[in-house]
Design a protein around this motif. Structure first.
Motif, PDB file in Angstrom:
ATOM      1  N   ALA A   3      43.494  33.262  43.507  1.00 54.02           N
ATOM      2  CA  ALA A   3      44.111  33.718  42.261  1.00 54.02           C
ATOM      3  C   ALA A   3      43.055  34.007  41.200  1.00 54.02           C
ATOM      4  O   ALA A   3      43.148  34.995  40.462  1.00 54.02           O
ATOM      5  CB  ALA A   3      45.098  32.662  41.758  1.00 54.02           C
ATOM      6  N   ALA A   4      42.037  33.154  41.114  1.00 51.37           N
ATOM      7  CA  ALA A   4      40.966  33.386  40.145  1.00 51.37           C
ATOM      8  C   ALA A   4      40.187  34.647  40.484  1.00 51.37           C
ATOM      9  O   ALA A   4      39.807  35.426  39.603  1.00 51.37           O
ATOM     10  CB  ALA A   4      40.030  32.178  40.109  1.00 51.37           C
ATOM     11  N   ASP A   5      39.954  34.874  41.771  1.00 46.00           N
ATOM     12  CA  ASP A   5      39.253  36.080  42.205  1.00 46.00           C
ATOM     13  C   ASP A   5      40.065  37.331  41.855  1.00 46.00           C
ATOM     14  O   ASP A   5      39.505  38.346  41.431  1.00 46.00           O
ATOM     15  CB  ASP A   5      39.010  36.023  43.718  1.00 46.00           C
ATOM     16  N   LEU A   6      41.384  37.249  42.012  1.00 45.94           N
ATOM     17  CA  LEU A   6      42.240  38.392  41.706  1.00 45.94           C
ATOM     18  C   LEU A   6      42.151  38.753  40.227  1.00 45.94           C
ATOM     19  O   LEU A   6      41.996  39.924  39.869  1.00 45.94           O
ATOM     20  CB  LEU A   6      43.691  38.069  42.087  1.00 45.94           C
ATOM     21  N   GLU A   7      42.247  37.762  39.355  1.00 41.38           N
ATOM     22  CA  GLU A   7      42.205  38.016  37.922  1.00 41.38           C
ATOM     23  C   GLU A   7      40.852  38.558  37.480  1.00 41.38           C
ATOM     24  O   GLU A   7      40.769  39.435  36.609  1.00 41.38           O
ATOM     25  CB  GLU A   7      42.524  36.732  37.159  1.00 41.38           C
ATOM     26  N   THR A   8      39.796  38.051  38.092  1.00 32.96           N
ATOM     27  CA  THR A   8      38.441  38.424  37.676  1.00 32.96           C
ATOM     28  C   THR A   8      38.034  39.797  38.194  1.00 32.96           C
ATOM     29  O   THR A   8      37.498  40.625  37.447  1.00 32.96           O
ATOM     30  CB  THR A   8      37.427  37.373  38.160  1.00 32.96           C
ATOM     31  N   VAL A  25      49.537  42.667  47.101  1.00 34.46           N
ATOM     32  CA  VAL A  25      48.339  42.101  46.483  1.00 34.46           C
ATOM     33  C   VAL A  25      47.361  41.616  47.547  1.00 34.46           C
ATOM     34  O   VAL A  25      46.152  41.854  47.467  1.00 34.46           O
ATOM     35  CB  VAL A  25      48.721  40.949  45.528  1.00 34.46           C
ATOM     36  N   ARG A  26      47.889  40.947  48.582  1.00 33.49           N
ATOM     37  CA  ARG A  26      47.019  40.456  49.656  1.00 33.49           C
ATOM     38  C   ARG A  26      46.326  41.620  50.368  1.00 33.49           C
ATOM     39  O   ARG A  26      45.134  41.548  50.691  1.00 33.49           O
ATOM     40  CB  ARG A  26      47.830  39.630  50.661  1.00 33.49           C
ATOM     41  N   VAL A  27      47.076  42.682  50.642  1.00 26.68           N
ATOM     42  CA  VAL A  27      46.499  43.849  51.317  1.00 26.68           C
ATOM     43  C   VAL A  27      45.355  44.427  50.484  1.00 26.68           C
ATOM     44  O   VAL A  27      44.261  44.705  51.006  1.00 26.68           O
ATOM     45  CB  VAL A  27      47.588  44.915  51.561  1.00 26.68           C
ATOM     46  N   ILE A  28      45.601  44.621  49.188  1.00 28.78           N
ATOM     47  CA  ILE A  28      44.582  45.226  48.321  1.00 28.78           C
ATOM     48  C   ILE A  28      43.378  44.303  48.168  1.00 28.78           C
ATOM     49  O   ILE A  28      42.222  44.739  48.258  1.00 28.78           O
ATOM     50  CB  ILE A  28      45.182  45.555  46.943  1.00 28.78           C
ATOM     51  N   GLN A  29      43.631  43.030  47.934  1.00 31.23           N
ATOM     52  CA  GLN A  29      42.537  42.089  47.717  1.00 31.23           C
ATOM     53  C   GLN A  29      41.673  41.942  48.967  1.00 31.23           C
ATOM     54  O   GLN A  29      40.439  41.881  48.878  1.00 31.23           O
ATOM     55  CB  GLN A  29      43.098  40.730  47.294  1.00 31.23           C
ATOM     56  N   ASP A  30      42.291  41.887  50.136  1.00 32.39           N
ATOM     57  CA  ASP A  30      41.522  41.765  51.376  1.00 32.39           C
ATOM     58  C   ASP A  30      40.694  43.011  51.638  1.00 32.39           C
ATOM     59  O   ASP A  30      39.522  42.938  52.018  1.00 32.39           O
ATOM     60  CB  ASP A  30      42.466  41.510  52.562  1.00 32.39           C
ATOM     61  N   ALA A  31      41.308  44.185  51.446  1.00 36.53           N
ATOM     62  CA  ALA A  31      40.592  45.438  51.708  1.00 36.53           C
ATOM     63  C   ALA A  31      39.462  45.657  50.714  1.00 36.53           C
ATOM     64  O   ALA A  31      38.410  46.195  51.065  1.00 36.53           O
ATOM     65  CB  ALA A  31      41.552  46.618  51.672  1.00 36.53           C
ATOM     66  N   GLY A  32      39.656  45.234  49.463  1.00 36.23           N
ATOM     67  CA  GLY A  32      38.664  45.471  48.431  1.00 36.23           C
ATOM     68  C   GLY A  32      37.613  44.394  48.310  1.00 36.23           C
ATOM     69  O   GLY A  32      36.720  44.494  47.455  1.00 36.23           O
ATOM     70  N   ALA A  33      37.672  43.382  49.154  1.00 33.91           N
ATOM     71  CA  ALA A  33      36.749  42.251  49.029  1.00 33.91           C
ATOM     72  C   ALA A  33      35.292  42.672  49.196  1.00 33.91           C
ATOM     73  O   ALA A  33      34.396  42.095  48.592  1.00 33.91           O
ATOM     74  CB  ALA A  33      37.106  41.177  50.059  1.00 33.91           C
ATOM     75  N   ARG A  34      35.048  43.685  50.042  1.00 40.98           N
ATOM     76  CA  ARG A  34      33.662  44.081  50.325  1.00 40.98           C
ATOM     77  C   ARG A  34      33.123  45.144  49.367  1.00 40.98           C
ATOM     78  O   ARG A  34      31.989  45.591  49.524  1.00 40.98           O
ATOM     79  CB  ARG A  34      33.553  44.600  51.765  1.00 40.98           C
ATOM     80  N   LEU A  35      33.934  45.579  48.399  1.00 39.74           N
ATOM     81  CA  LEU A  35      33.508  46.639  47.482  1.00 39.74           C
ATOM     82  C   LEU A  35      32.752  46.063  46.294  1.00 39.74           C
ATOM     83  O   LEU A  35      33.036  44.949  45.845  1.00 39.74           O
ATOM     84  CB  LEU A  35      34.733  47.420  46.988  1.00 39.74           C
ATOM     85  N   ASP A  36      31.822  46.832  45.769  1.00 41.88           N
ATOM     86  CA  ASP A  36      31.084  46.357  44.605  1.00 41.88           C
ATOM     87  C   ASP A  36      31.745  46.862  43.327  1.00 41.88           C
ATOM     88  O   ASP A  36      32.703  47.652  43.359  1.00 41.88           O
ATOM     89  CB  ASP A  36      29.611  46.778  44.675  1.00 41.88           C
ATOM     90  N   GLU A  37      31.219  46.428  42.196  1.00 42.54           N
ATOM     91  CA  GLU A  37      31.857  46.700  40.910  1.00 42.54           C
ATOM     92  C   GLU A  37      31.881  48.182  40.553  1.00 42.54           C
ATOM     93  O   GLU A  37      32.753  48.631  39.822  1.00 42.54           O
ATOM     94  CB  GLU A  37      31.126  45.921  39.802  1.00 42.54           C
ATOM     95  N   THR A  38      30.960  48.954  41.072  1.00 42.57           N
ATOM     96  CA  THR A  38      30.862  50.363  40.675  1.00 42.57           C
ATOM     97  C   THR A  38      32.045  51.192  41.166  1.00 42.57           C
ATOM     98  O   THR A  38      32.352  52.231  40.582  1.00 42.57           O
ATOM     99  CB  THR A  38      29.560  50.976  41.216  1.00 42.57           C
ATOM    100  N   VAL A  39      32.693  50.761  42.230  1.00 41.92           N
ATOM    101  CA  VAL A  39      33.798  51.558  42.792  1.00 41.92           C
ATOM    102  C   VAL A  39      35.123  50.802  42.782  1.00 41.92           C
ATOM    103  O   VAL A  39      36.148  51.355  43.155  1.00 41.92           O
ATOM    104  CB  VAL A  39      33.480  51.984  44.244  1.00 41.92           C
ATOM    105  N   ARG A  40      35.117  49.546  42.344  1.00 36.88           N
ATOM    106  CA  ARG A  40      36.328  48.732  42.468  1.00 36.88           C
ATOM    107  C   ARG A  40      37.457  49.252  41.602  1.00 36.88           C
ATOM    108  O   ARG A  40      38.632  49.233  42.000  1.00 36.88           O
ATOM    109  CB  ARG A  40      36.020  47.275  42.134  1.00 36.88           C
ATOM    110  N   ALA A  41      37.154  49.739  40.403  1.00 36.70           N
ATOM    111  CA  ALA A  41      38.201  50.249  39.517  1.00 36.70           C
ATOM    112  C   ALA A  41      38.885  51.473  40.127  1.00 36.70           C
ATOM    113  O   ALA A  41      40.113  51.609  40.076  1.00 36.70           O
ATOM    114  CB  ALA A  41      37.621  50.595  38.147  1.00 36.70           C
ATOM    115  N   GLU A  42      38.085  52.359  40.711  1.00 40.48           N
ATOM    116  CA  GLU A  42      38.660  53.536  41.380  1.00 40.48           C
ATOM    117  C   GLU A  42      39.549  53.107  42.542  1.00 40.48           C
ATOM    118  O   GLU A  42      40.642  53.638  42.741  1.00 40.48           O
ATOM    119  CB  GLU A  42      37.539  54.437  41.889  1.00 40.48           C
ATOM    120  N   PHE A  43      39.057  52.151  43.316  1.00 46.31           N
ATOM    121  CA  PHE A  43      39.836  51.650  44.447  1.00 46.31           C
ATOM    122  C   PHE A  43      41.153  51.042  43.995  1.00 46.31           C
ATOM    123  O   PHE A  43      42.210  51.308  44.585  1.00 46.31           O
ATOM    124  CB  PHE A  43      39.009  50.602  45.202  1.00 46.31           C
ATOM    125  N   GLU A  44      41.099  50.222  42.947  1.00 49.99           N
ATOM    126  CA  GLU A  44      42.325  49.588  42.447  1.00 49.99           C
ATOM    127  C   GLU A  44      43.396  50.611  42.100  1.00 49.99           C
ATOM    128  O   GLU A  44      44.572  50.465  42.457  1.00 49.99           O
ATOM    129  CB  GLU A  44      42.004  48.757  41.200  1.00 49.99           C
TER     130      GLU A  44
END
Length: 482
Positions: A101-106, A125-144
């Motif tokens: 939950a803390a990881d999701l909010e952050t 949420v689980r699908v998105i969080q698991d798939a996006g776990a390996r992404l870095d900050e530069t592309v995470r907003a686009e992915f979200e």
């Protein structure tokens, strides 16, 4: 007579009409589900806050001389144990949920916002969080942003394919690189189940496991069909046939026995004949792969070279215009596989089916093959890579080709009047008040018995699109001819 909204009730509506009751139930359930999702989001927010509280406690203890890492762990355990009694869960489970939950909010603020607004549910949420776990900050907003849009109004199972594909496109390391590492962990193991049984498990490449299962299924089906035929044949012919009329094994039992035959003797028997019919059955693995993936040099592990300034490409990195050209291939059903496996399977293919797609939408436009009489089935198989009923995600192997307008009523056997449906939803379409209409480009509009409509779009296959780095100038509106 008026209702609570001070409007006149329609005297023509039967309050006990089952369709009216169903409509009210549907609306009430939708409202209840949205409320539940919001409370789930609130619970996760509180768990995330609990994680931050644990970190604050750890920081205070660290100031007194405690080791930071140990302090965080102990504080988190303590807080999790406090909440476990309220949630009636193991404190280990609570501790894991706090961290998640803390990881999701952050790291995923847009996903957190959509969750709180009930636009997506906990499974999304689980699908998105698991798939996006390996992404870095530069592309995470686009992915979200893309992932939330893909999940809104779609089931988690069906959205997962799109979300994982987007994450793969934005990932800092390709699937091929990661696959090479995890393949080092391939293994076979056994597990005691009791009652004289054990389970045999294997971890290997997805294409290999699918091939093993498909071959066993084909062999089991051959035995089952032969058994049924043997039961119909004359008694004098039974000794020469492949089947056994007294064989009552299920498909699962046949697959297990044939697997054991193959591993122990090197040949699947299953009441085989001297002709070796079952041994001759080859596995079938269906792969969708971008032609650019086949053409792109395999540069995994090689040093990346910077392109000349302003060239718009990156040499040696498998990218063009900032997008990775080496996109993962996909097995039937959507699971991605590494490039090396895809190229190996493609190189061994005796015939090719060319699937032509729209460069932007990815919609299936046509399928070429050497046997024209099978083209239509191939096109639909490629276009409808899952059941086309809303919320269903069964793969092509489980589909029937359904005429939207029945052939008996003049419906043509063509792409615009056909759709792949699993048996359950094929029967539902014909035996209930559910209706479906073709809207062109493979888009199906379903109407429920209560009048609610659902749009189902064909899932796009593996595609690669780029934007023109030097687009033509906008036309001058004052120029004659515009």
């Amino acid at each position: 007579m008026t209702n609570s909204a001070d409007t006149v009730a329609d005297p023509g509506v039967d309050p006990v009409d089952p369709v009216t009751v169903l409509r009210l139930l549907r609306e009430g359930l939708a409202a209840a589900e949205a409320t539940i999702i919001r409370f789930q989001a609130l619970r996760d927010a509180q768990l995330g806050a609990a994680q931050r509280v644990a970190e604050e406690i750890a920081a205070r203890d660290a100031g007194a001389g405690a080791v930071r890492g140990e302090s965080v762990d102990l504080a988190t355990r303590s807080v999790a144990a406090e909440l476990a009694g309220v949630l009636h869960m193991s404190d280990r489970v609570v501790q894991a949920r706090m961290a998640r939950a803390a990881d999701l909010e952050t790291r995923f603020p847009e996903v957190t916002r959509a969750f709180g607004e009930a636009r997506i549910n906990a499974a999304h949420v689980r699908v998105i969080q698991d798939a996006g776990a390996r992404l870095d900050e530069t592309v995470r907003a686009e992915f979200e942003q893309i992932a939330v849009d893909a999940c809104a109004g779609e089931t988690p199972h069906r959205a997962k394919r799109i979300v994982e594909r987007v994450a793969e496109r934005l990932a800092p390391r390709s699937l091929t690189e990661r696959h090479r590492e995890v393949q080092e962990q391939r293994r076979v193991w056994r597990e005691d189940l009791g009652d004289g049984q054990k389970a045999l498990g294997v971890i290997h490449s997805a294409a290999i496991v699918d091939g093993i299962y498909d071959r066993l299924t084909q062999q089991a089906r051959a035995v089952s069909v032969a058994n049924a035929q043997a039961a119909k044949d004359d008694a004098s012919l039974k000794s020469e046939s492949l089947g056994d009329p007294g064989d009552a094994r299920t498909m699962d039992q046949l697959r297990a026995d044939l697997c054991a035959d193959t591993l122990l003797t090197g040949t699947a028997s299953g009441h085989d004949t001297s002709a070796g019919l079952l041994s001759a059955i080859q596995a079938r693995v269906e792969v969708t792969v971008s032609v650019l993936t086949l053409l792109t040099p395999d540069t995994a592990g090689a040093g990346r070279k910077k392109s000349p300034a302003g060239s718009g490409t990156s040499t040696g990195s498998g990218t063009a215009f900032g997008v990775r050209t080496e996109q993962p291939a996909e097995l039937a059903g959507g699971q991605p596989i590494d490039t090396h496996t895809a190229r190996t399977l493609a190189g061994g293919a005796t015939a090719w089916e060319r699937v032509l797609t729209h460069p932007v939408t990815g919609a299936i436009l046509a399928v070429d093959h050497y046997r024209p009489n099978a083209d239509l089935r191939r096109l639909l198989h490629a276009r409808d890579s899952r059941c086309r009923f809303p919320t269903c995600g069964l793969p092509p192997a489980a589909q029937d080709l359904d005429h939207t307008i029945d052939a008996a009523h003049g419906g043509p056997t063509e792409e615009g009047n056909l759709g792949g449906l699993c048996r359950r939803h094929h029967i539902l379409k014909h035996q209930t008040a559910w209706k479906v209409t073709q809207r062109g480009a493979g888009i199906l509009e379903w109407t429920s018995p209560t009048g609610a409509t659902y749009i189902d779009r064909p899932p796009s296959p593996v595609t690669f699109t780029v934007e023109d780095p030097d687009p033509p100038p906008e036309p001058d509106p004052e120029t004659p001819g515009f």
